[in-house]
Design an enzyme around this catalytic site. Structure first.
Site, short mmCIF file in Angstrom:
data_model
loop_
_atom_site.label_atom_id
_atom_site.label_comp_id
_atom_site.label_asym_id
_atom_site.label_seq_id
_atom_site.Cartn_x
_atom_site.Cartn_y
_atom_site.Cartn_z
N TYR A 37 0.82 -1.21 0.00
CA TYR A 37 0.00 0.00 0.00
C TYR A 37 0.87 1.28 0.00
O TYR A 37 0.33 2.39 -0.05
CB TYR A 37 -0.95 0.05 1.21
CG TYR A 37 -1.89 -1.14 1.35
CD1 TYR A 37 -2.10 -2.02 0.31
CD2 TYR A 37 -2.55 -1.37 2.55
CE1 TYR A 37 -2.95 -3.11 0.46
CE2 TYR A 37 -3.41 -2.46 2.69
CZ TYR A 37 -3.59 -3.33 1.65
OH TYR A 37 -4.43 -4.40 1.81
N HIS A 95 0.44 -11.82 2.31
CA HIS A 95 -0.60 -11.09 1.57
C HIS A 95 -1.39 -11.99 0.61
O HIS A 95 -2.61 -11.93 0.54
CB HIS A 95 0.02 -9.92 0.82
CG HIS A 95 -0.92 -8.80 0.56
ND1 HIS A 95 -0.54 -7.48 0.53
CD2 HIS A 95 -2.25 -8.80 0.30
CE1 HIS A 95 -1.60 -6.72 0.27
NE2 HIS A 95 -2.64 -7.49 0.12
N1 LIG Z 1 -5.57 -8.81 2.11
C1 LIG Z 1 -5.91 -8.39 0.92
O1 LIG Z 1 -5.59 -9.01 -0.11
C2 LIG Z 1 -6.70 -7.12 0.79
C3 LIG Z 1 -7.25 -6.76 -0.46
C4 LIG Z 1 -8.00 -5.60 -0.54
C5 LIG Z 1 -8.21 -4.82 0.62
N2 LIG Z 1 -7.65 -5.19 1.81
C6 LIG Z 1 -7.88 -4.40 3.07
O2 LIG Z 1 -9.27 -4.21 3.22
C7 LIG Z 1 -9.52 -2.82 3.37
C8 LIG Z 1 -10.93 -2.45 2.92
O3 LIG Z 1 -11.13 -2.74 1.56
P1 LIG Z 1 -11.17 -1.62 0.41
O4 LIG Z 1 -10.31 -0.49 0.80
O5 LIG Z 1 -10.89 -2.32 -0.86
O6 LIG Z 1 -12.66 -1.12 0.32
P2 LIG Z 1 -14.03 -1.11 1.19
O7 LIG Z 1 -13.71 -0.99 2.64
O8 LIG Z 1 -14.88 -2.22 0.72
O9 LIG Z 1 -14.69 0.24 0.64
C9 LIG Z 1 -14.10 1.47 0.84
C10 LIG Z 1 -15.02 2.52 0.22
O10 LIG Z 1 -16.24 2.58 0.97
C11 LIG Z 1 -16.51 3.93 1.32
N3 LIG Z 1 -17.19 3.96 2.63
C12 LIG Z 1 -16.68 3.67 3.84
N4 LIG Z 1 -17.60 3.80 4.80
C13 LIG Z 1 -18.74 4.22 4.19
C14 LIG Z 1 -20.04 4.55 4.65
N5 LIG Z 1 -20.35 4.47 5.96
N6 LIG Z 1 -20.96 4.94 3.74
C15 LIG Z 1 -20.65 5.02 2.42
N7 LIG Z 1 -19.43 4.72 1.92
C16 LIG Z 1 -18.48 4.32 2.80
C17 LIG Z 1 -15.16 4.60 1.39
O11 LIG Z 1 -15.30 5.97 1.14
P3 LIG Z 1 -14.83 7.08 2.21
O12 LIG Z 1 -13.34 6.93 2.36
O13 LIG Z 1 -15.24 8.36 1.58
O14 LIG Z 1 -15.56 6.81 3.49
C18 LIG Z 1 -14.39 3.89 0.28
O15 LIG Z 1 -14.60 4.52 -0.95
C19 LIG Z 1 -8.40 -2.18 2.55
O16 LIG Z 1 -8.29 -0.79 2.77
C20 LIG Z 1 -7.24 -3.01 3.00
O17 LIG Z 1 -6.78 -2.60 4.27
C21 LIG Z 1 -6.92 -6.33 1.91
#
Ligand SMILES: NC(=O)c1ccc[n+]([C@@H]2O[C@H](COP(=O)([O-])OP(=O)(O)OC[C@H]3O[C@@H](n4cnc5c(N)ncnc54)[C@H](OP(=O)(O)O)[C@@H]3O)[C@@H](O)[C@H]2O)c1
Length: 268
Positions: A37, A95
């Site tokens: 990241y 990862h």
């Molecule tokens: N291990 C892996 O392979 C892997 C892969 C992908 C992700 N991850 C981890 O998982 C985390 C989460 O996944 P992600 O970042 O892909 O996406 P996510 O959490 O599914 O979605 C994030 C989006 O949702 C919005 N959001 C958050 N709260 C909200 C609410 N209450 N109402 C409306 N919209 C809302 C955010 O906007 P705002 O910022 O404007 O609130 C952002 O645009 C990552 O950041 C990472 O740490 C791990």
């Protein structure tokens, strides 16, 4: 272990520091980062500026695919610690398994040894299928504490959640809102359930995870969202509502970016 974690994909730089600080203010204690990241330095700066004792925070990072061989993994863990500026990780995860490379058992052994050296408190994995879990457990005798997997209503990954449960491994859900790549937050069924409980769709999805014993890792850089996403302990979904959300699953086609763990390879 907290019930909800803060995801940090695309949270970087000085703006990122502000977002992590507001999240800590809102009550998040588990911060999920990764070498991939490019923000471990930002996370370190934010936690130094936060008015929270180090031992109240759970800082979690991840080993990238480029460092699955034993020596590279041990070096990578140390480099991550130097970047964040902490002495130990509370949690550290592989990862992706990258089974075609055939080195994830070696990488797992490096995490086991790094834990013995005191560099990591808890070790785990991400995106491991049951056969990968059994392989590392059988070859090393050490079980991961966590398997962080893709999980949202269009791809609930319940088979892997159940396989984790059977092995005593905590499931964490990544992209619980589908990372805005799908429309799960505006799905009519989720909105209907949200209206019934006087909650918003995001809170319904977080609650669905928590009630299933899954720890959602939720990314938000918006303070209002960060606060709202923690307000999920004053209501309960019915068994029928949980089943209705489970029924939104689209199988393999529901994955946000088609990243099947046996095929997907990410090195950096
Ligand atoms: N291990 C892996 O392979 C892997 C892969 C992908 C992700 N991850 C981890 O998982 C985390 C989460 O996944 P992600 O970042 O892909 O996406 P996510 O959490 O599914 O979605 C994030 C989006 O949702 C919005 N959001 C958050 N709260 C909200 C609410 N209450 N109402 C409306 N919209 C809302 C955010 O906007 P705002 O910022 O404007 O609130 C952002 O645009 C990552 O950041 C990472 O740490 C791990």
């Amino acid at each position: 272990m907290p019930s909800i974690g803060l995801g940090t994909v695309n949270i970087n730089g000085s703006q990122g520091i502000k977002s992590v600080l507001t999240a800590i203010k809102a009550g998040y204690r588990l911060i999920d980062t990764s070498t991939n990241y490019n923000n471990e330095g930002m996370v370190g700066e934010a936690i130094r500026r936060a008015d929270i004792p180090r031992d109240e925070l759970i800082i979690s990072s991840k080993l990238p695919g480029e460092a699955h061989s034993y020596d590279q993994a041990v070096n990578m863990i140390q480099e991550s610690l130097y970047r964040i500026g902490i002495d130990y990780f509370d949690k550290y995860l592989i990862h992706w398994p990258l089974p075609k490379q055939g080195k994830y058992v070696e990488a797992w052994q490096a995490l086991i040894d790094a834990q013995k050296f005191g560099l990591i408190q808890r070790i785990g994995v991400c995106n491991f299928l049951p056969e990968h879990l059994d392989n590392i457990i059988n070859k090393t005798g050490v079980r991961p504490v966590t398997n962080q997997i893709e999980r949202h209503p269009y791809f609930n990954n319940n088979d892997v959640v159940n396989a984790n449960k059977e092995r005593g491994i905590l499931s964490e859900a990544w992209s619980p809102f589908g990372r805005e790549l799908n429309d799960v937050l505006t799905h009519s069924k989720i909105e209907e359930i949200a209206r019934k409980h006087g909650k918003d769709p995001a809170q319904i999805i977080i609650r669905w995870n928590v009630q299933n014993g899954v720890l959602p890792v939720v990314k938000s850089s918006d303070y209002r969202h960060q606060q709202a996403n923690l307000q999920v302990f004053d209501f309960e979904l019915t068994k029928e509502e949980v089943q209705e959300i489970d029924a939104l699953d689209k199988g393999e086609s529901g994955r946000v970016e088609g990243q099947h763990p046996n095929e997907y390879e990410e090195f950096h």
